[in-house]
Scaffold this motif. Sequence first.
Motif, PDB file in Angstrom:
ATOM      1  N   GLU A 166      24.017  32.812  -0.102  1.00 16.77           N
ATOM      2  CA  GLU A 166      23.588  32.343  -1.427  1.00 16.77           C
ATOM      3  C   GLU A 166      23.020  30.926  -1.342  1.00 16.77           C
ATOM      4  O   GLU A 166      21.973  30.643  -1.910  1.00 16.77           O
ATOM      5  CB  GLU A 166      24.779  32.366  -2.396  1.00 16.77           C
ATOM      6  N   SER A 192      21.801  29.463   1.271  1.00 16.38           N
ATOM      7  CA  SER A 192      20.581  29.494   2.060  1.00 16.38           C
ATOM      8  C   SER A 192      19.394  29.947   1.210  1.00 16.38           C
ATOM      9  O   SER A 192      18.318  29.346   1.273  1.00 16.38           O
ATOM     10  CB  SER A 192      20.790  30.448   3.241  1.00 16.38           C
ATOM     11  N   SER A 193      19.608  30.988   0.384  1.00 20.04           N
ATOM     12  CA  SER A 193      18.487  31.475  -0.442  1.00 20.04           C
ATOM     13  C   SER A 193      18.151  30.487  -1.556  1.00 20.04           C
ATOM     14  O   SER A 193      16.980  30.323  -1.890  1.00 20.04           O
ATOM     15  CB  SER A 193      18.773  32.868  -0.992  1.00 20.04           C
ATOM     16  N   SER A 194      19.163  29.802  -2.105  1.00 18.22           N
ATOM     17  CA  SER A 194      18.842  28.822  -3.155  1.00 18.22           C
ATOM     18  C   SER A 194      18.138  27.601  -2.557  1.00 18.22           C
ATOM     19  O   SER A 194      17.293  26.992  -3.201  1.00 18.22           O
ATOM     20  CB  SER A 194      20.084  28.417  -3.945  1.00 18.22           C
ATOM     21  N   ASN A 195      18.465  27.260  -1.300  1.00 15.05           N
ATOM     22  CA  ASN A 195      17.756  26.157  -0.622  1.00 15.05           C
ATOM     23  C   ASN A 195      16.289  26.507  -0.421  1.00 15.05           C
ATOM     24  O   ASN A 195      15.407  25.669  -0.556  1.00 15.05           O
ATOM     25  CB  ASN A 195      18.390  25.871   0.750  1.00 15.05           C
ATOM     26  N   LYS A 196      16.048  27.783  -0.075  1.00 13.12           N
ATOM     27  CA  LYS A 196      14.659  28.214   0.155  1.00 13.12           C
ATOM     28  C   LYS A 196      13.859  28.194  -1.143  1.00 13.12           C
ATOM     29  O   LYS A 196      12.676  27.856  -1.156  1.00 13.12           O
ATOM     30  CB  LYS A 196      14.641  29.624   0.757  1.00 13.12           C
ATOM     31  N   ASN A 197      14.526  28.584  -2.249  1.00  8.89           N
ATOM     32  CA  ASN A 197      13.831  28.612  -3.537  1.00  8.89           C
ATOM     33  C   ASN A 197      13.466  27.219  -4.037  1.00  8.89           C
ATOM     34  O   ASN A 197      12.486  27.051  -4.751  1.00  8.89           O
ATOM     35  CB  ASN A 197      14.697  29.320  -4.594  1.00  8.89           C
ATOM     36  N   ASN A 198      14.298  26.197  -3.648  1.00  7.05           N
ATOM     37  CA  ASN A 198      14.042  24.832  -4.151  1.00  7.05           C
ATOM     38  C   ASN A 198      12.944  24.107  -3.398  1.00  7.05           C
ATOM     39  O   ASN A 198      12.558  24.125  -2.448  1.00  7.05           O
ATOM     40  CB  ASN A 198      15.323  23.987  -4.096  1.00  7.05           C
TER      41      ASN A 198
END
Lengths: 183, 88
Positions: free
Chosen positions: B80, B82-88
């Motif tokens: 979770e 990791s994916s939120s870091n990618k989205n930001n």
Amino acid sequence: MPKHSLNPDKWVDKYADYLFNYAIVRVNDREIANDLVSETFLAGLNSKDNFLGKAKERTWLISILKRKIIDYYRKINSQKGQAEVRVNYKDEDNNGDWLEEQVADDFDRSAEDDMENEELRLAILECLNEINEKHAAIFKMKTIDGADTEAVCNEFNISPSNLWVIIHRARTALAACLEKKWF
Amino acid sequence: MPKKKFFLFDCPRAKSCCDKSQYRESKFKEKIKFLLHIIICGQCREYTSKNSKLSKLIQKAEIKKCTEAEKEAHRKKLREASSSNKNN
């Protein structure tokens, strides 16, 4: 060029047990130890760009976990009254000489024993990280979890004779590694 | 090195029996053959001594493991984050 690199996808499989063993002896609570391990992984992920590659991945994660443990104790000690040591029994039925009962028993394990055990525990886990990944997983399930031969064979889809060959290789590699690190 | 074969037990089988003994999974007949083998075979005697020492160390260390559910929870949190870091 950096000597070491980070691979967060493998962190849980490679370091969860190691970090958990490090944390649990310091906080003495399974749930809190797991929370600290989780926080360590998340902090590691968020600051992975700051990793210079000079230290091993495990060493870097342990240094984060150490900070998390210090922060945890700071937090609970800053809550008023939480750090107070109670020297009295709560109810009258349960009375006795509190101080006398707290005196260490000669036959109890000493602090040195506990420290030695912790070093040994971490040395074994370090060595298990260095041997073949599949062998280590099978060895852990059989030796540490004490699982039946049949259960291990079913889990890893191997025959019993294959299992014993793997166990033999893991034990030989582990003994050689511990000879270097422990003795 | 040639494999030694004493009392119908060669070294690899003796070592395998020694490993099984660490988990109390060797059969009585195997144990007898193994004991007869290590009387004569120094190499297997040394292996047995190291193997027993390793078992004692592992027992002494009282290693604790995260359960599979706890590991899965760590993995989920990491995914979770990791994916939120990618989205930001």
